[in-house]
Design a protein around this motif. Structure first.
Motif, PDB file in Angstrom:
ATOM      1  N   GLY A  19       1.330  -1.045   0.218  1.00  0.00           N
ATOM      2  CA  GLY A  19       0.066  -0.120   0.139  1.00  0.00           C
ATOM      3  C   GLY A  19       1.029   1.350   0.015  1.00  0.00           C
ATOM      4  N   GLY A  20       0.297   2.169   1.196  1.00  0.00           N
ATOM      5  CA  GLY A  20       0.813   3.697   0.425  1.00  0.00           C
ATOM      6  C   GLY A  20       2.617   3.447   1.187  1.00  0.00           C
ATOM      7  N   GLY A  21       2.744   2.731   1.935  1.00  0.00           N
ATOM      8  CA  GLY A  21       4.724   2.402   2.169  1.00  0.00           C
ATOM      9  C   GLY A  21       4.773   3.464   3.325  1.00  0.00           C
ATOM     10  N   THR A  22       3.988   4.030   4.167  1.00  0.00           N
ATOM     11  CA  THR A  22       4.655   4.917   4.947  1.00  0.00           C
ATOM     12  C   THR A  22       5.907   4.213   6.246  1.00  0.00           C
ATOM     13  OG1 THR A  22       2.550   4.700   6.825  1.00  0.00           O
ATOM     14  CG2 THR A  22       2.580   6.421   5.190  1.00  0.00           C
ATOM     15  N   ASN A  23       5.402   2.782   6.516  1.00  0.00           N
ATOM     16  CA  ASN A  23       6.653   1.436   7.295  1.00  0.00           C
ATOM     17  C   ASN A  23       7.586   1.593   6.140  1.00  0.00           C
ATOM     18  OD1 ASN A  23       5.692   0.986  10.219  1.00  0.00           O
ATOM     19  ND2 ASN A  23       3.468   1.256   8.558  1.00  0.00           N
ATOM     20  N   ALA A  98       5.924  -4.440   5.383  1.00  0.00           N
ATOM     21  CA  ALA A  98       5.608  -3.319   6.018  1.00  0.00           C
ATOM     22  C   ALA A  98       3.981  -3.030   5.563  1.00  0.00           C
ATOM     23  CB  ALA A  98       6.886  -2.312   5.575  1.00  0.00           C
ATOM     24  N   GLY A  99       2.994  -3.298   6.003  1.00  0.00           N
ATOM     25  CA  GLY A  99       2.035  -3.357   5.394  1.00  0.00           C
ATOM     26  C   GLY A  99       1.486  -4.147   4.336  1.00  0.00           C
ATOM     27  N   VAL A 119       5.156  -6.105  11.103  1.00  0.00           N
ATOM     28  CA  VAL A 119       4.284  -4.971  12.059  1.00  0.00           C
ATOM     29  C   VAL A 119       3.144  -5.048  11.950  1.00  0.00           C
ATOM     30  CG1 VAL A 119       4.230  -3.340  10.757  1.00  0.00           C
ATOM     31  CG2 VAL A 119       4.770  -2.764  12.969  1.00  0.00           C
ATOM     32  N   HIS A 120       1.754  -4.866  13.275  1.00  0.00           N
ATOM     33  CA  HIS A 120       0.765  -5.740  13.897  1.00  0.00           C
ATOM     34  C   HIS A 120       0.473  -4.106  14.368  1.00  0.00           C
ATOM     35  CE1 HIS A 120      -2.726  -6.761  13.597  1.00  0.00           C
ATOM     36  NE2 HIS A 120      -3.312  -7.332  14.490  1.00  0.00           N
ATOM     37  N   PRO A 121      -0.949  -3.297  13.917  1.00  0.00           N
ATOM     38  CA  PRO A 121      -1.539  -2.093  14.483  1.00  0.00           C
ATOM     39  C   PRO A 121      -2.308  -2.639  15.380  1.00  0.00           C
ATOM     40  CG  PRO A 121      -2.774  -2.636  12.173  1.00  0.00           C
ATOM     41  CD  PRO A 121      -1.472  -3.459  12.992  1.00  0.00           C
ATOM     42  N   MET A 187       0.202   4.895  13.947  1.00  0.00           N
ATOM     43  CA  MET A 187       1.194   4.318  13.030  1.00  0.00           C
ATOM     44  C   MET A 187       2.337   5.749  13.758  1.00  0.00           C
ATOM     45  SD  MET A 187      -0.692   5.140   9.058  1.00  0.00           S
ATOM     46  CE  MET A 187      -0.688   3.033   8.222  1.00  0.00           C
ATOM     47  N   GLU A 191       3.953   2.209  15.212  1.00  0.00           N
ATOM     48  CA  GLU A 191       4.328   1.557  13.995  1.00  0.00           C
ATOM     49  C   GLU A 191       5.396   1.643  13.721  1.00  0.00           C
ATOM     50  OE1 GLU A 191       1.588   0.395  11.394  1.00  0.00           O
ATOM     51  OE2 GLU A 191       0.324   0.709  12.757  1.00  0.00           O
TER      52      GLU A 191
HETATM   53  C1  GRF Z   1      -0.391  -0.473   8.691  1.00  0.00           C
HETATM   54  O1  GRF Z   1      -0.873  -0.212   9.759  1.00  0.00           O
HETATM   55  C2  GRF Z   1       0.654  -1.606   8.800  1.00  0.00           C
HETATM   56  O2  GRF Z   1       0.455  -2.250  10.244  1.00  0.00           O
HETATM   57  C3  GRF Z   1      -0.665  -2.683   8.453  1.00  0.00           C
HETATM   58  O3  GRF Z   1      -0.869  -2.074   7.195  1.00  0.00           O
HETATM   59  C4  GRF Z   1      -0.584  -0.500   7.390  1.00  0.00           C
HETATM   60  C5  GRF Z   1       0.200  -0.438   6.793  1.00  0.00           C
HETATM   61  O4  GRF Z   1       0.972   1.168   6.359  1.00  0.00           O
HETATM   62  N1  GRF Z   1      -0.371  -4.058   8.153  1.00  0.00           N
HETATM   63  P1  GRF Z   1       1.870   1.341   5.180  1.00  0.00           P
HETATM   64  O5  GRF Z   1       1.353   0.976   4.061  1.00  0.00           O
HETATM   65  O6  GRF Z   1       3.166   1.027   5.945  1.00  0.00           O
HETATM   66  O7  GRF Z   1       1.171   3.275   5.390  1.00  0.00           O
END
Ligand code: GRF
Length: 213
Positions: A19-23, A98-99, A119-121, A187, A191
């Motif tokens: 997804g967005g990849g903020t992690n 990471a997501g 990573v789990h939220p 996040m 995270e």
């Molecule tokens: C995060 O909340 C992660 O914990 C979950 O999906 C989201 C991913 O966000 N598994 P991002 O792609 O890293 O922005």
């Protein structure tokens, strides 16, 4: 020559995203600032062609690729084989989810035993396991009425969200929280902090093992 000196061994990290990849961004920034020093992100793989995470990898100059299940005609075995080939080709020592929105098979997990982290939220063992992903985790926490939630980084084993815990961080729930607001706070406060820290902890441990050989 690698950073840190001549012939210095370093852990090759691959980050799997959807997804967005903020992690992913937090990991890239942590490598730049030296929080992650025992490893280096060498590859970003996405299972979603539209993932903004791929643009983040591109902007950071990190090799990246997209392998989707539909490219593999929906064949999960083939999908995982292609992922594994790409990961092995890059000499991957550590995989960071990471997501990444796809459950990995027991064979995949066995191939990288104790070398995959996620990573789990939420604060595992609350609001985790089958069906708890994305906003659903935060909806469940608000629905239950807990006052504190957070995030967990753990090793990946055959049980969804069931592997050994590496780091956790608590986050307060506020009155009037929505799942979206809570997701953002978890996040930002948890995270993006504990994922890079855990990446360094595990990289340093794997590096010790590498240097002993
Ligand atoms: C995060 O909340 C992660 O914990 C979950 O999906 C989201 C991913 O966000 N598994 P991002 O792609 O890293 O922005």
């Amino acid at each position: 020559m690698t950073k840190g000196g001549k012939n210095k061994k370093i852990i090759n990290i691959a980050v799997l995203v959807s997804g967005g990849g903020t992690n992913l961004q937090a990991l890239i920034d942590a490598e730049r600032s030296g929080i992650i020093k025992s490893g280096s992100i060498k590859l970003v793989l996405s299972n979603n062609r539209n993932a903004y995470a791929l643009t983040r990898a591109e902007n950071a100059g990190i090799p990246h690729d997209c392998i989707t299940k539909s490219d593999c005609g929906g064949d999960v075995k083939l999908f995982e084989k292609r992922l594994m080939d790409r990961l092995d080709e890059a000499g991957t020592d550590l995989i960071i989810l990471a997501g990444f929105m796809s459950i990995l098979s027991a064979d995949f997990i066995e191939h990288y035993r104790d070398r995959i982290i996620n990573v789990h939220p939420s604060l595992i063992p609350s609001f985790c396991g089958q069906g708890f992903y994305g906003l659903k985790v935060h909806e469940a926490a608000l629905e239950y009425g807990v006052k504190v939630t957070g995030a967990t980084v753990h090793f990946v084993n055959e049980i969804p969200d069931g592997g050994r815990i590496i780091l956790q961080k608590a986050v307060k729930i506020h009155d009037g929280d929505t799942p979206e607001k809570l997701q953002k706070r978890v996040m930002k406060q948890a995270e993006w902090k504990i994922l890079p820290e855990a990446a360094e902890i595990v990289s340093a441990e794997l590096l010790k093992g590498k240097e002993d050989h």
